[in-house]
Design an enzyme around this catalytic site. Structure first.
Site, PDB file in Angstrom:
ATOM      1  N   THR A 251      48.158 -23.896 -11.099  1.00  0.00           N
ATOM      2  CA  THR A 251      47.136 -24.343 -10.147  1.00  0.00           C
ATOM      3  C   THR A 251      46.841 -23.203  -9.187  1.00  0.00           C
ATOM      4  O   THR A 251      47.748 -22.534  -8.700  1.00  0.00           O
ATOM      5  CB  THR A 251      47.599 -25.598  -9.375  1.00  0.00           C
ATOM      6  OG1 THR A 251      47.819 -26.646 -10.312  1.00  0.00           O
ATOM      7  CG2 THR A 251      46.542 -26.070  -8.379  1.00  0.00           C
TER       8      THR A 251
ATOM      9  N   PHE B 258      45.498 -22.040  -5.635  1.00  0.00           N
ATOM     10  CA  PHE B 258      45.331 -22.520  -4.262  1.00  0.00           C
ATOM     11  C   PHE B 258      44.620 -21.428  -3.453  1.00  0.00           C
ATOM     12  O   PHE B 258      44.823 -20.241  -3.717  1.00  0.00           O
ATOM     13  CB  PHE B 258      46.690 -22.774  -3.599  1.00  0.00           C
ATOM     14  CG  PHE B 258      47.451 -23.936  -4.191  1.00  0.00           C
ATOM     15  CD1 PHE B 258      48.144 -23.804  -5.391  1.00  0.00           C
ATOM     16  CD2 PHE B 258      47.501 -25.151  -3.529  1.00  0.00           C
ATOM     17  CE1 PHE B 258      48.860 -24.862  -5.932  1.00  0.00           C
ATOM     18  CE2 PHE B 258      48.219 -26.217  -4.057  1.00  0.00           C
ATOM     19  CZ  PHE B 258      48.896 -26.075  -5.262  1.00  0.00           C
TER      20      PHE B 258
HETATM   21  O1  LIG Z   1      50.142 -33.710  -5.391  1.00  0.00           O
HETATM   22  C1  LIG Z   1      50.586 -32.575  -5.200  1.00  0.00           C
HETATM   23  O2  LIG Z   1      51.789 -32.309  -5.244  1.00  0.00           O
HETATM   24  C2  LIG Z   1      49.654 -31.507  -4.870  1.00  0.00           C
HETATM   25  O3  LIG Z   1      50.053 -30.525  -4.270  1.00  0.00           O
HETATM   26  C3  LIG Z   1      48.235 -31.617  -5.348  1.00  0.00           C
HETATM   27  C4  LIG Z   1      48.008 -31.015  -6.728  1.00  0.00           C
HETATM   28  C5  LIG Z   1      46.471 -30.925  -7.026  1.00  0.00           C
HETATM   29  O4  LIG Z   1      45.662 -31.353  -6.222  1.00  0.00           O
HETATM   30  O5  LIG Z   1      46.136 -30.432  -8.097  1.00  0.00           O
HETATM   31  C6  LIG Z   1      48.517 -29.632  -6.762  1.00  0.00           C
HETATM   32  C7  LIG Z   1      49.024 -29.088  -7.870  1.00  0.00           C
HETATM   33  C8  LIG Z   1      49.106 -29.845  -9.139  1.00  0.00           C
HETATM   34  O6  LIG Z   1      48.001 -29.425  -9.907  1.00  0.00           O
HETATM   35  C9  LIG Z   1      49.012 -31.310  -8.939  1.00  0.00           C
HETATM   36  C10 LIG Z   1      48.582 -31.824  -7.783  1.00  0.00           C
END
Ligand SMILES: O=C(O)C(=O)C[C@]1(C(=O)O)C=C[C@@H](O)C=C1
Length: 438
Positions: free
Chosen positions: A313, A315
């Site tokens: 992911t 950020f």
């Molecule tokens: O729910 C979490 O733990 C988050 O940090 C959010 C979140 C997202 O929004 O994509 C972050 C990373 C992962 O892809 C899954 C969830």
């Protein structure tokens, strides 16, 4: 989607506040049920002079570039003039700079203590709208707002971006933005894209609605676990709950595991684990990190359940001030633009980058028909405009490079609305698909 920690309805009607720091004063005026106009009065000092520059008043929508070329140039000048204030900000915060060295650091995450016994330690409560009062004076740790509760991947991303930061949980993305705007936090770290689930559209919309600047990015390998209360067997489960992105990232694996049970979306992964622990739910499992299992006293039923071992992911880190673009390391620049005469502008805009051999790393379009954008000119006169689509583009170049400036000058000629969301160091961290960083 249901929320595990519903925030109370708050009347924000009376809020007009002033927040300040050396050289920067912000006044927030409430202009609608959910909107504020923020004015900024700032004193900048030229980098090579001891004489103070005249006080500059500009609307914080300075990131907007609309109209004539000189406006774009003055917006660049504003970016450039922030050297001193940005440096002061970083020094004051004592670490966690937005440079690549931090992005590439290998922090040991020690944001929240884990208790050894079965009952877990009291953890920081997520911020809600009610908590958004002016920031108190704080110590030297950089305060980083993220959406979710401790154990969320966003918390891990905050720790990767800013080692040793104080991570501040927020119950909504919107609150994380406001926490920075109101000086409660110094930075926000927000997910924008996942390699399996795609874009997190909500945050693209919020980037446009707020005036924060992207000052960095981190790529976080996301390693999901299936968590339940201790002693619960897979056969007892009737439901799996998690963040919608996490559910979609594990969809096939859950099916392969024979877990054809109800799947329910909640606000964040760690919040799902906390919810099960708090309510002693023996028929429900959560998809969350191993750290969430530790924090909330859960057992790991299955480890590494993401459909792709290369699940990552992206950020972005947000701040009130932009960073100074440089050319001594790989930079990325993010922009958003629109044209009031349809979407044919896209081809022309893309050609401005193609002709200069600038690679694009992302294009996102968001429908925007029913939400007018208020464009503000130098005299602070605003006009509401409706655009069919907003286009978000990330390209691999620094705003300090002439080719990027020329490309943007050209883009500005083709578009009615252009805003630079940020020019920031690219996260070049090499990572291996099997590594676990959650
Ligand atoms: O729910 C979490 O733990 C988050 O940090 C959010 C979140 C997202 O929004 O994509 C972050 C990373 C992962 O892809 C899954 C969830």
């Amino acid at each position: 989607m249901h929320s595990l920690s519903p925030s109370p309805a708050i009347d924000l009607k009376s809020i007009t506040r002033t927040t300040s720091s050396p050289g920067l004063k912000l006044t927030h005026h409430r202009v609608g049920p959910t909107r504020f106009v923020t004015q900024c009065v700032s004193r900048y000092e030229p980098a090579n002079s001891s004489a103070a520059a005249p006080t500059t008043r500009f609307n914080i929508a300075a990131g907007h570039v609309g109209g004539a070329r000189h406006e774009w140039q003055s917006a660049c000048a504003i970016l450039a003039s922030k050297v001193v204030s940005q440096q002061q900000d970083t020094e004051k915060s004592g670490g966690g700079a937005d440079g690549l060295s931090n992005v590439n650091g290998h922090p040991t995450l020690d944001l929240v203590p884990v208790k050894e016994s079965n009952s877990y330690a009291p953890l920081p409560k997520p911020l809600s709208i009610a908590d958004l009062s002016p920031a108190p004076m704080h110590g030297s740790k950089l305060r980083v707002a993220y959406q979710g509760v401790p154990g969320a991947y966003s918390e891990a991303a905050a720790g990767k971006a800013y080692p040793n930061c104080e991570a501040i949980p927020c119950d909504q993305f919107e609150v994380a933005f406001q926490a920075v705007e109101l000086w409660i936090a110094d930075r926000a770290v927000l997910p924008v894209e996942n390699s399996l689930g795609g874009s997190i559209h909500r945050n693209y919309d919020l980037l446009l609605r707020h005036r924060l600047h992207i000052v960095g990015e981190v790529q976080l390998p996301v390693h999901h676990c299936l968590l339940s209360l201790p002693g619960v067997r897979k056969e007892y489960l009737t439901r799996v709950i998690s963040h919608p992105q996490a559910l979609s990232q594990c969809e096939h694996t859950l099916t392969k595991m024979g877990l054809n049970v109800a799947r329910e979306a909640v606000d964040d992964t760690a919040g799902a684990a906390e919810y099960i622990a708090t309510n002693n739910l023996r028929d429900t499992a959560a998809i969350a990190s191993a750290r969430a299992a530790e924090l909330y006293g859960m057992q790991i039923l299955a480890d590494g359940i993401q459909d792709d071992s290369g699940n990552v992911t992206r950020f972005v880190m947000l701040a009130r001030e932009p960073i100074i673009p440089r050319t001594d390391r790989p930079f990325k620049t993010s922009i958003v633009f629109a044209h009031d005469k349809g979407t044919s502008v896209l081809f022309k805009v893309l050609s401005a980058f193609a002709f200069r051999n600038i690679s694009l790393t992302k294009i996102e379009s968001r429908p925007h028909r029913n939400r007018p954008i208020r464009l503000v000119d130098d005299a602070n006169v605003g006009t509401a405009k409706h655009f069919e689509y907003m286009f978000y583009v990330d390209f691999e170049a620094s705003l300090a490079e002439a080719r990027a400036q020329n490309a943007l000058a050209e883009v500005q000629e083709f578009t009615s609305f252009l805003r630079v969301l940020g020019s920031y160091p690219m996260d070049m961290t090499p990572w291996t698909p099997s590594s676990r960083e959650d």
